[in-house]
Design a protein around this motif. Structure first.
Motif, PDB file in Angstrom:
ATOM      1  N   ALA A   1      15.561  -3.629 -37.755  1.00 34.74           N
ATOM      2  CA  ALA A   1      14.464  -4.601 -37.818  1.00 34.74           C
ATOM      3  C   ALA A   1      14.996  -5.998 -37.516  1.00 34.74           C
ATOM      4  CB  ALA A   1      13.837  -4.579 -39.207  1.00 34.74           C
ATOM      5  N   HIS A   2      16.157  -6.301 -38.072  1.00 36.08           N
ATOM      6  CA  HIS A   2      16.749  -7.617 -37.855  1.00 36.08           C
ATOM      7  C   HIS A   2      17.117  -7.775 -36.363  1.00 36.08           C
ATOM      8  CE1 HIS A   2      18.655 -11.334 -38.692  1.00 36.08           C
ATOM      9  NE2 HIS A   2      19.913 -10.903 -38.576  1.00 36.08           N
ATOM     10  N   THR A   3      17.696  -6.732 -35.806  1.00 33.89           N
ATOM     11  CA  THR A   3      18.042  -6.780 -34.375  1.00 33.89           C
ATOM     12  C   THR A   3      16.780  -7.070 -33.564  1.00 33.89           C
ATOM     13  OG1 THR A   3      19.491  -4.908 -34.858  1.00 33.89           O
ATOM     14  CG2 THR A   3      19.257  -5.508 -32.547  1.00 33.89           C
ATOM     15  N   ARG A   4      15.726  -6.324 -33.862  1.00 35.46           N
ATOM     16  CA  ARG A   4      14.498  -6.473 -33.076  1.00 35.46           C
ATOM     17  C   ARG A   4      13.908  -7.871 -33.231  1.00 35.46           C
ATOM     18  NH1 ARG A   4      13.049  -0.688 -35.395  1.00 35.46           N
ATOM     19  NH2 ARG A   4      14.390   0.495 -33.981  1.00 35.46           N
ATOM     20  N   SER A   5      14.049  -8.439 -34.436  1.00 40.01           N
ATOM     21  CA  SER A   5      13.437  -9.768 -34.576  1.00 40.01           C
ATOM     22  C   SER A   5      14.275 -10.823 -33.849  1.00 40.01           C
ATOM     23  CB  SER A   5      13.171 -10.131 -36.037  1.00 40.01           C
ATOM     24  OG  SER A   5      14.359 -10.521 -36.643  1.00 40.01           O
ATOM     25  N   LEU A   6      15.603 -10.656 -33.831  1.00 33.68           N
ATOM     26  CA  LEU A   6      16.431 -11.598 -33.060  1.00 33.68           C
ATOM     27  C   LEU A   6      16.141 -11.465 -31.567  1.00 33.68           C
ATOM     28  CD1 LEU A   6      19.897 -11.101 -34.845  1.00 33.68           C
ATOM     29  CD2 LEU A   6      18.476 -13.158 -34.926  1.00 33.68           C
ATOM     30  N   VAL A   7      16.032 -10.225 -31.122  1.00 34.14           N
ATOM     31  CA  VAL A   7      15.751 -10.006 -29.701  1.00 34.14           C
ATOM     32  C   VAL A   7      14.373 -10.575 -29.338  1.00 34.14           C
ATOM     33  CG1 VAL A   7      15.280  -8.206 -27.977  1.00 34.14           C
ATOM     34  CG2 VAL A   7      17.303  -8.042 -29.409  1.00 34.14           C
ATOM     35  N   THR A   8      13.437 -10.423 -30.261  1.00 30.04           N
ATOM     36  CA  THR A   8      12.097 -10.966 -29.999  1.00 30.04           C
ATOM     37  C   THR A   8      12.170 -12.491 -29.843  1.00 30.04           C
ATOM     38  OG1 THR A   8      11.142  -9.123 -31.174  1.00 30.04           O
ATOM     39  CG2 THR A   8       9.709 -11.027 -30.865  1.00 30.04           C
ATOM     40  N   GLU A   9      13.022 -13.122 -30.655  1.00 32.65           N
ATOM     41  CA  GLU A   9      13.173 -14.580 -30.499  1.00 32.65           C
ATOM     42  C   GLU A   9      13.645 -14.916 -29.085  1.00 32.65           C
ATOM     43  OE1 GLU A   9      14.940 -17.198 -33.450  1.00 32.65           O
ATOM     44  OE2 GLU A   9      14.952 -15.515 -34.868  1.00 32.65           O
ATOM     45  N   ILE A  10      14.589 -14.118 -28.603  1.00 38.11           N
ATOM     46  CA  ILE A  10      15.101 -14.360 -27.247  1.00 38.11           C
ATOM     47  C   ILE A  10      14.021 -14.063 -26.210  1.00 38.11           C
ATOM     48  CG2 ILE A  10      16.820 -13.620 -25.528  1.00 38.11           C
ATOM     49  CD1 ILE A  10      18.772 -13.279 -27.782  1.00 38.11           C
ATOM     50  N   ASP A  11      13.275 -12.978 -26.456  1.00 35.04           N
ATOM     51  CA  ASP A  11      12.208 -12.622 -25.526  1.00 35.04           C
ATOM     52  C   ASP A  11      11.188 -13.773 -25.425  1.00 35.04           C
ATOM     53  OD1 ASP A  11      10.858 -10.502 -23.914  1.00 35.04           O
ATOM     54  OD2 ASP A  11       9.289 -10.785 -25.412  1.00 35.04           O
ATOM     55  N   ASN A  12      10.997 -14.454 -26.547  1.00 31.14           N
ATOM     56  CA  ASN A  12      10.049 -15.570 -26.532  1.00 31.14           C
ATOM     57  C   ASN A  12      10.588 -16.795 -25.794  1.00 31.14           C
ATOM     58  OD1 ASN A  12       7.984 -14.255 -27.851  1.00 31.14           O
ATOM     59  ND2 ASN A  12       8.836 -14.715 -29.879  1.00 31.14           N
ATOM     60  N   LEU A  13      11.898 -16.785 -25.512  1.00 26.50           N
ATOM     61  CA  LEU A  13      12.491 -17.936 -24.811  1.00 26.50           C
ATOM     62  C   LEU A  13      12.572 -17.696 -23.308  1.00 26.50           C
ATOM     63  CD1 LEU A  13      15.593 -18.582 -27.143  1.00 26.50           C
ATOM     64  CD2 LEU A  13      13.453 -19.863 -27.108  1.00 26.50           C
ATOM     65  N   ARG A  14      11.994 -16.581 -22.851  1.00 28.87           N
ATOM     66  CA  ARG A  14      12.178 -16.190 -21.445  1.00 28.87           C
ATOM     67  C   ARG A  14      11.841 -17.292 -20.448  1.00 28.87           C
ATOM     68  NH1 ARG A  14      13.222 -11.000 -20.068  1.00 28.87           N
ATOM     69  NH2 ARG A  14      13.175  -9.537 -21.794  1.00 28.87           N
ATOM     70  N   SER A  15      10.796 -18.069 -20.767  1.00 24.02           N
ATOM     71  CA  SER A  15      10.393 -19.053 -19.751  1.00 24.02           C
ATOM     72  C   SER A  15      11.455 -20.136 -19.569  1.00 24.02           C
ATOM     73  CB  SER A  15       9.046 -19.656 -20.111  1.00 24.02           C
ATOM     74  OG  SER A  15       9.190 -20.335 -21.320  1.00 24.02           O
ATOM     75  N   ILE A  16      12.358 -20.316 -20.573  1.00 24.71           N
ATOM     76  CA  ILE A  16      13.368 -21.366 -20.416  1.00 24.71           C
ATOM     77  C   ILE A  16      14.771 -20.804 -20.169  1.00 24.71           C
ATOM     78  CG2 ILE A  16      12.107 -23.123 -21.748  1.00 24.71           C
ATOM     79  CD1 ILE A  16      14.254 -22.454 -24.017  1.00 24.71           C
ATOM     80  N   LEU A  17      14.889 -19.491 -20.105  1.00 25.74           N
ATOM     81  CA  LEU A  17      16.233 -18.914 -19.905  1.00 25.74           C
ATOM     82  C   LEU A  17      16.304 -18.150 -18.587  1.00 25.74           C
ATOM     83  CD1 LEU A  17      17.031 -17.496 -23.463  1.00 25.74           C
ATOM     84  CD2 LEU A  17      18.007 -19.530 -22.405  1.00 25.74           C
ATOM     85  N   PRO A  18      17.471 -18.189 -17.944  1.00 28.02           N
ATOM     86  CA  PRO A  18      17.596 -17.422 -16.687  1.00 28.02           C
ATOM     87  C   PRO A  18      17.327 -15.930 -16.922  1.00 28.02           C
ATOM     88  CG  PRO A  18      19.519 -18.836 -17.043  1.00 28.02           C
ATOM     89  CD  PRO A  18      18.709 -18.897 -18.295  1.00 28.02           C
ATOM     90  N   SER A  19      16.564 -15.331 -16.043  1.00 25.99           N
ATOM     91  CA  SER A  19      16.137 -13.939 -16.242  1.00 25.99           C
ATOM     92  C   SER A  19      17.293 -12.951 -16.384  1.00 25.99           C
ATOM     93  CB  SER A  19      15.233 -13.496 -15.100  1.00 25.99           C
ATOM     94  OG  SER A  19      14.245 -14.444 -14.879  1.00 25.99           O
ATOM     95  N   PRO A  20      18.331 -13.024 -15.504  1.00 26.39           N
ATOM     96  CA  PRO A  20      19.398 -12.020 -15.643  1.00 26.39           C
ATOM     97  C   PRO A  20      20.177 -12.177 -16.947  1.00 26.39           C
ATOM     98  CG  PRO A  20      19.902 -13.557 -13.845  1.00 26.39           C
ATOM     99  CD  PRO A  20      18.533 -13.880 -14.322  1.00 26.39           C
ATOM    100  N   LEU A  21      20.235 -13.408 -17.440  1.00 28.43           N
ATOM    101  CA  LEU A  21      20.955 -13.643 -18.696  1.00 28.43           C
ATOM    102  C   LEU A  21      20.250 -12.912 -19.848  1.00 28.43           C
ATOM    103  CD1 LEU A  21      23.215 -15.555 -20.064  1.00 28.43           C
ATOM    104  CD2 LEU A  21      21.243 -16.893 -20.792  1.00 28.43           C
ATOM    105  N   VAL A  22      18.945 -13.079 -19.923  1.00 30.72           N
ATOM    106  CA  VAL A  22      18.186 -12.428 -20.995  1.00 30.72           C
ATOM    107  C   VAL A  22      18.308 -10.912 -20.868  1.00 30.72           C
ATOM    108  CG1 VAL A  22      15.897 -12.130 -22.028  1.00 30.72           C
ATOM    109  CG2 VAL A  22      16.545 -14.341 -21.062  1.00 30.72           C
TER     110      VAL A  22
END
Ligand code: SF4
Ligand code: SF4
Lengths: 410, 378
Positions: B172-193
């Motif tokens: 659950a913790h992993t998924r919530s951290l990943v979700t935080e990153i998923d929410n940053l997609r518009s400001i992060l390079p796509s291949p990095l995410v």
């Protein structure tokens, strides 16, 4: 499937062929004119997969039509390529099952389809015991026709049929009966289902008995006979017309066996066939074998309908019969099945059709081939083709491989 | 990573994640000598149970898209062919076992082929296909219980309820951290995410979570927003490299929504806990996560989920990838493209042999993205 013309010279035609044409002709006429009588007799039309529990539908007076069966006819009548091109142009990949592609082509362009295509369904019934493709295919149909889609999810059996899988399938069947009550307005009658199952069992026993005569040498039937004569057990399972037909066929085959009349002249090599027929080449392909005295005495495909019903109440029996079919089982199970056929029918070899369209049938064939050869010591040949799409059939390489294979029996 | 300087910690952590993503688990024994890995193929294989059994889940990805093992015909997806070839080349001999989930016809066959010609122990779970069918939940629960027993038998120790609870929380913790990153997609390079998300399926879980926690604050700061980038949704099966995402980015696109098996779909959906029987929570999660094309929750749920996601993320275009010979995704591609187009989202369907894109795809992607860039709606 009985549409295919017989082009073999050393082929002994069955006299029950006329009865087959009549039985199937009546079925297709009835199906294609469903729009004229379906409403009057309150008999909805369902499109169903070949492994769907059709006895339950019959208990609700539903008339069933089989897209896979029509697709085989499209192929035998050389319409598959044109129909597949229609669905490919609509976006469906050429790597998808050619039955599905040609069916969708026929839905989009009925004018290109033999028999004018299939009549529009009132409902769709899919069972994923044969493959996962049927679910995706029927989802497309459900979106297109906007009619109810009923699915029976029969879990794949890596080992035995577990108690949880039994309970799951049974619960879905009960719920399917409820849905059918709502769709048809008829109450579910277990006695009617039992009667349908009884007729279905009778047809199955006749088909089993007919096939068993092929254990005789020479074999009274060859693969094209088996493929053509399986049509009624697919579409008329549980019907009186089907029973009558298989009685005739059984009698003729029994007589042939008694008189030692082979399906081909000078049977020398006895082979088992694995996978769906190569419909577009039905006679020319098998002729390569028969002219060398090789007869396909049995097969796993049409043999899929030669399985006794499981015991239990009608619903329990349906659940087990439809979940335990061979395509829903491990390669180990399928290898054992092939080994048994080779032993029972005293076969000298086997041929596997690596069928591009049908992944569940084909992807496991190589490991099965190796195991069967190891266990029985007989040779097994693999041929790559497609059951319906002739574009996947390379005549020359196939001919060379077949010739080389048959030479091993010299 | 034991450095006290937060900046270095963070960049080391990010480096570790990117390295793991590109290594795809190949150096696992050298890098994590004390760990026991358990291979799996599909996001429907409950990783909670692998972790609870004391193993590290390792998603099996092919090292080549051109492998042709004799045991499979040519018309089979390169994920199945590539991984089976690796098994034959003894690349998985250290694994405790390999978990197969019944999803598509290919996976179903691969499990049988693998147990016939491979050496590694195979473990099957057959979840329901119709996830909302009557009886599906109890059936799934019984299958999960069987899986738990099989995993226990691999270590000869019963899996404790407390271990399952801990694993559920870790996931659950992993998924919530990943979700935080998923929410940053518009400001992060796509291949990095995409790399960061893939790493989570290839390295020990605790180390992954630690690295994510360390680099997340900096990722939040690392804005690379470019107002002129075209917002894209990508839908695909497994993608074992960043090739496609890198090309999209290079050609002026940004992946704002990711529906790939090795991307966000693997982590999406809710994690539930608190039931008397923790297995119930696991089954509930997997029954309710956004479905892949092999599963059905209702006729149009997947399509509806993806069109909504695209709208929600303001995607202007969608790219649907069909891995050659992958039937489930090829089937859905048609209805999905139609529905996206109806919602005004232009769609490109690309067929790839594996995960890498080349010159031919570049031309098509370029034309597609340029068309979107020049579109008056942008
Ligand atoms: S031919 Fe194979 S893939 Fe096609 S519907 Fe039949 S079982 Fe399914
Ligand atoms: S879903 Fe597609 S890519 Fe994945 S294993 Fe099945 S066929 Fe291969």
């Amino acid at each position: 499937m009985n549409e295919v013309r017989e082009k073999q010279s050393n082929y002994r035609p069955l006299s029950s062929k006329k009865a087959l044409q009549k039985t199937m002709g009546r079925y297709y006429a009835l199906t294609n004119y469903h729009r004229y009588w379906g409403k009057i007799f309150r008999r909805p039309l369902a499109w169903v997969t070949s492994g769907a529990p059709v006895e339950l539908l019959r208990a609700f007076n539903i008339h069933s039509a089989y897209p896979e069966q029509y697709a085989a006819i499209y192929s035998a009548r050389n319409a598959t390529v044109a129909l597949c091109e229609v669905s490919e142009a609509a976006g469906y990949s050429q790597d998808l099952c050619s039955y599905a592609r040609s069916n969708i082509g026929g839905v989009l362009r009925p004018d290109l389809a033999p028999l004018g295509g299939m009549p529009k369904p009132n409902l769709l019934v899919a069972c994923n015991n044969i493959c996962g493709t049927v679910l995706k295919w029927y989802e497309v149909l459900a979106r297109h026709f906007k009619v109810p889609l009923l699915v029976l999810d029969t879990p794949f059996l890596p080992h035995e049929f577990t108690a949880q899988a039994k309970a799951y399938v049974l619960e879905q069947l009960i719920s399917m009966a409820n849905d059918l009550e709502k769709i048809t307005g008829c109450p579910f009658d277990e006695k009617k289902l039992a009667a349908e199952m009884k007729r279905s069992r009778e047809i199955t026993s006749l088909w089993i008995e007919t096939r068993q005569y092929c254990q005789n040498s020479p074999s009274p039937l060859n693969a094209p006979d088996l493929f053509i004569n399986m049509a009624p057990i697919v579409v008329l399972r549980g019907s009186k017309a089907g029973i009558e037909y298989y009685r005739k066929l059984r009698d003729e085959v029994k007589q042939r066996a008694a008189l030692a009349q082979g399906a081909i002249e000078d049977e020398r090599i006895r082979l088992v066939w694995d996978n769906i027929a190569i419909w577009p080449q039905l006679f020319s392909f098998y002729k390569m074998f028969s002219e060398k005295g090789a007869c396909f005495i049995t097969d796993t495909y049409s043999g899929g309908w030669a399985v006794e019903h499981a015991p239990g109440t009608p619903m329990e029996s349906l659940a087990a019969t439809y979940t335990e079919i061979f395509l829903n089982r491990s390669p180990k199970y399928r290898a054992n099945q092939l080994i048994k056929l080779i032993e029972d029918y005293k076969a000298n070899g086997f041929v596997m059709h690596s069928n591009r369209s049908c992944k569940p049938y084909s992807l496991v064939q190589e490991v099965i081939r190796k195991e069967v050869m190891r266990e029985t010591g007989v040779p097994g040949l693999m041929i790559e083709a497609d059951m319906a799409d002739p574009r996947a059939y390379a005549e020359e390489p196939v001919r060379n491989r077949v010739q080389a294979f048959l030479e091993t029996f010299l | 990573m034991s450095d006290n300087n937060g900046q270095i910690n963070s960049s080391n952590a990010l480096e570790l994640l990117l390295e793991e993503a590109s290594l795809k688990g190949t150096y696992r024994m050298k890098r994590y000598p004390g760990k026991k890995f358990f291979g799996y193929f599909c996001s429907y294989f409950p990783e909670e149970l692998i972790i609870a059994a004391g193993f590290e889940p390792l998603r099996l990805l092919p090292d080549s898209e051109n492998s042709t093992p004799a045991e499979l015909p040519g018309y089979c997806c390169s994920l199945a062919k590539g991984t089976l070839d690796m098994e034959i080349r003894k690349q998985y001999y250290d694994l405790i076992g390999i978990g197969f989930t019944h999803t598509c016809d290919t996976m179903q066959c691969l499990s049988g082929v693998w147990s016939a010609c491979g050496q590694t122990k195979t473990v099957d779970i057959v979840p329901p296909v119709m996830l909302n069918a009557p009886g599906a939940f109890s059936y799934y629960l019984a299958e999960t219980k069987n899986l738990m027993m099989t995993l226990s038998s691999l270590t000869q120790t019963a899996i404790k309820e407390s271990s399952i609870l801990e694993a559920i929380k870790l996931c659950a913790h992993t998924r919530s951290l990943v979700t935080e990153i998923d929410n940053l997609r518009s400001i992060l390079p796509s291949p990095l995410v995409f790399s960061i998300l893939r790493a989570g399926q290839l390295m020990p879980r605790v180390e992954y979570v630690k690295a994510l926690e360390e680099c997340l604050p900096d990722l939040k700061e690392m804005s690379s927003k470019n107002l002129h980038q075209v917002k894209i949704l990508v839908s695909s099966a497994v993608l074992e490299s960043d090739s496609l995402f890198a090309m999209i980015e290079e050609l002026g696109g940004r992946v704002v929504a990711d529906d790939t098996c090795t991307g966000y779909r693997h982590y999406s959906g809710n994690t539930v806990w608190g039931s008397v029987n923790p297995l119930t929570d696991i089954v509930q999660r997997y029954s309710e996560m956004p479905p892949c094309p092999c599963k059905n929750r209702s006729l149009n749920e997947r399509i509806h989920h993806l069109t909504t996601l695209a709208k929600h993320r303001n995607a202007q275009g969608a790219i649907i990838i069909i891995r050659k010979f992958c039937e489930p995704h090829a089937w859905d591609a048609v209805s999905l493209a139609e529905s996206l187009r109806e919602k005004g989202i232009r769609t490109l369907t690309l067929e790839l042999e594996g995960a890498s894109v080349g010159g031919q795809e570049r031309t098509r992607l370029q034309a597609f993205l340029e068309g979107l860039l020049e579109s008056p709606d942008l």
